[in-house]
Design a protein around this motif. Structure first.
Motif, PDB file in Angstrom:
ATOM      1  N   GLU A  42       0.919  -1.074   0.120  1.00 40.62           N
ATOM      2  CA  GLU A  42      -0.057   0.034   0.052  1.00 40.62           C
ATOM      3  C   GLU A  42       0.874   1.109   0.000  1.00 40.62           C
ATOM      4  O   GLU A  42       0.736   2.119  -0.940  1.00 40.62           O
ATOM      5  CB  GLU A  42      -1.013  -0.077   1.168  1.00 40.62           C
ATOM      6  N   LYS A  43       1.740   1.324   0.830  1.00 46.01           N
ATOM      7  CA  LYS A  43       2.624   2.431   0.808  1.00 46.01           C
ATOM      8  C   LYS A  43       3.378   2.530  -0.443  1.00 46.01           C
ATOM      9  O   LYS A  43       3.732   3.660  -1.088  1.00 46.01           O
ATOM     10  CB  LYS A  43       3.898   2.178   1.897  1.00 46.01           C
ATOM     11  N   ARG A  44       3.771   1.656  -1.148  1.00 49.19           N
ATOM     12  CA  ARG A  44       4.677   1.702  -2.487  1.00 49.19           C
ATOM     13  C   ARG A  44       3.540   2.262  -3.592  1.00 49.19           C
ATOM     14  O   ARG A  44       3.897   3.237  -4.397  1.00 49.19           O
ATOM     15  CB  ARG A  44       5.161   0.289  -3.012  1.00 49.19           C
ATOM     16  N   VAL A  45       2.425   1.823  -3.593  1.00 48.42           N
ATOM     17  CA  VAL A  45       1.148   2.341  -4.429  1.00 48.42           C
ATOM     18  C   VAL A  45       0.964   3.984  -4.245  1.00 48.42           C
ATOM     19  O   VAL A  45       0.832   4.582  -4.966  1.00 48.42           O
ATOM     20  CB  VAL A  45      -0.006   1.414  -4.186  1.00 48.42           C
ATOM     21  N   LEU A  46       0.623   4.121  -2.773  1.00 46.94           N
ATOM     22  CA  LEU A  46       0.526   5.337  -2.507  1.00 46.94           C
ATOM     23  C   LEU A  46       1.703   6.322  -3.165  1.00 46.94           C
ATOM     24  O   LEU A  46       1.519   7.409  -3.312  1.00 46.94           O
ATOM     25  CB  LEU A  46       0.456   5.883  -1.250  1.00 46.94           C
ATOM     26  N   THR A  47       3.060   5.984  -2.626  1.00 52.22           N
ATOM     27  CA  THR A  47       4.136   6.590  -3.242  1.00 52.22           C
ATOM     28  C   THR A  47       4.213   6.936  -4.538  1.00 52.22           C
ATOM     29  O   THR A  47       4.431   7.945  -5.099  1.00 52.22           O
ATOM     30  CB  THR A  47       5.386   6.085  -2.685  1.00 52.22           C
ATOM     31  N   GLU A  48       3.805   5.768  -5.341  1.00 46.36           N
ATOM     32  CA  GLU A  48       3.861   5.932  -7.095  1.00 46.36           C
ATOM     33  C   GLU A  48       2.636   6.927  -7.259  1.00 46.36           C
ATOM     34  O   GLU A  48       2.744   7.575  -8.372  1.00 46.36           O
ATOM     35  CB  GLU A  48       3.735   4.637  -7.411  1.00 46.36           C
ATOM     36  N   LYS A  93      -9.336  -3.061  -0.635  1.00 45.08           N
ATOM     37  CA  LYS A  93      -9.046  -2.590   0.579  1.00 45.08           C
ATOM     38  C   LYS A  93      -8.569  -1.051   0.581  1.00 45.08           C
ATOM     39  O   LYS A  93      -9.111  -0.376   1.677  1.00 45.08           O
ATOM     40  CB  LYS A  93      -7.769  -3.271   1.276  1.00 45.08           C
ATOM     41  N   MET A  94      -7.767  -0.569  -0.285  1.00 42.17           N
ATOM     42  CA  MET A  94      -7.347   0.816  -0.380  1.00 42.17           C
ATOM     43  C   MET A  94      -8.499   1.674  -0.600  1.00 42.17           C
ATOM     44  O   MET A  94      -8.654   2.615  -0.062  1.00 42.17           O
ATOM     45  CB  MET A  94      -6.468   0.952  -1.288  1.00 42.17           C
ATOM     46  N   ILE A  95      -9.566   1.097  -1.569  1.00 42.71           N
ATOM     47  CA  ILE A  95     -10.700   1.760  -1.990  1.00 42.71           C
ATOM     48  C   ILE A  95     -11.883   2.013  -0.690  1.00 42.71           C
ATOM     49  O   ILE A  95     -12.328   3.272  -0.206  1.00 42.71           O
ATOM     50  CB  ILE A  95     -11.651   1.260  -3.059  1.00 42.71           C
ATOM     51  N   ILE A 100      -7.777   5.624  -2.017  1.00 45.37           N
ATOM     52  CA  ILE A 100      -7.687   5.696  -3.580  1.00 45.37           C
ATOM     53  C   ILE A 100      -9.233   5.913  -3.901  1.00 45.37           C
ATOM     54  O   ILE A 100     -10.070   5.506  -3.409  1.00 45.37           O
ATOM     55  CB  ILE A 100      -6.909   4.938  -4.356  1.00 45.37           C
ATOM     56  N   THR A 101      -9.447   6.239  -5.256  1.00 46.26           N
ATOM     57  CA  THR A 101     -10.778   6.277  -5.789  1.00 46.26           C
ATOM     58  C   THR A 101     -10.627   5.501  -7.280  1.00 46.26           C
ATOM     59  O   THR A 101      -9.351   5.866  -7.799  1.00 46.26           O
ATOM     60  CB  THR A 101     -11.388   7.542  -5.978  1.00 46.26           C
TER      61      THR A 101
END
Length: 114
Positions: A42-48, A93-95, A100-101
């Motif tokens: 999740e952290k990697r995706v948010l950073t990207e 999970k992130m949604i 994220i949207t």
């Protein structure tokens, strides 16, 4: 004599407590490893997403591929081998967490920061 029995009893209680705690930690290790793996992914995706504003599912899979997680008290570690399997659950999970949207851009699903 009473002093000796009391000391032996305290040592026995301490050993029993530490043994029970170790067994408890061992039983929850798999869940802890998976939770930590999801946190790292999740952290990697948010950073990207901060760098690129939007990512497709394929790009998210590329970002999380090879992500590893381990616990400081264990030699075991887990790694993302098949990101297609993990990405579906991670995106969901992130949604749900409102991080994220999901939207459509040129007919393709993309994900952006909320």
């Amino acid at each position: 004599m009473f002093d000796f029995i009391l000391k032996v009893l305290l040592v026995a209680i301490t050993v029993a407590f530490l043994g029970a705690w170790g067994i408890r930690k061992q039983q929850g290790k798999t869940k802890e490893l998976i939770d930590k793996l999801y946190q790292k992914a999740e952290k990697r995706v948010l950073t990207e997403l901060q760098k690129h504003n939007e990512l497709s599912k394929q790009q998210i899979e590329d970002v999380i591929r090879g992500t590893k997680a381990s616990l400081f008290w264990s030699k075991q570690q887990v790694q993302v081998i098949d990101p297609k399997v993990m990405s579906k659950d991670l995106i969901k999970k992130m949604i749900e967490k409102d991080k994220i949207t999901e939207k459509f851009n040129k007919g393709k699903k993309v994900y952006t920061l909320k």
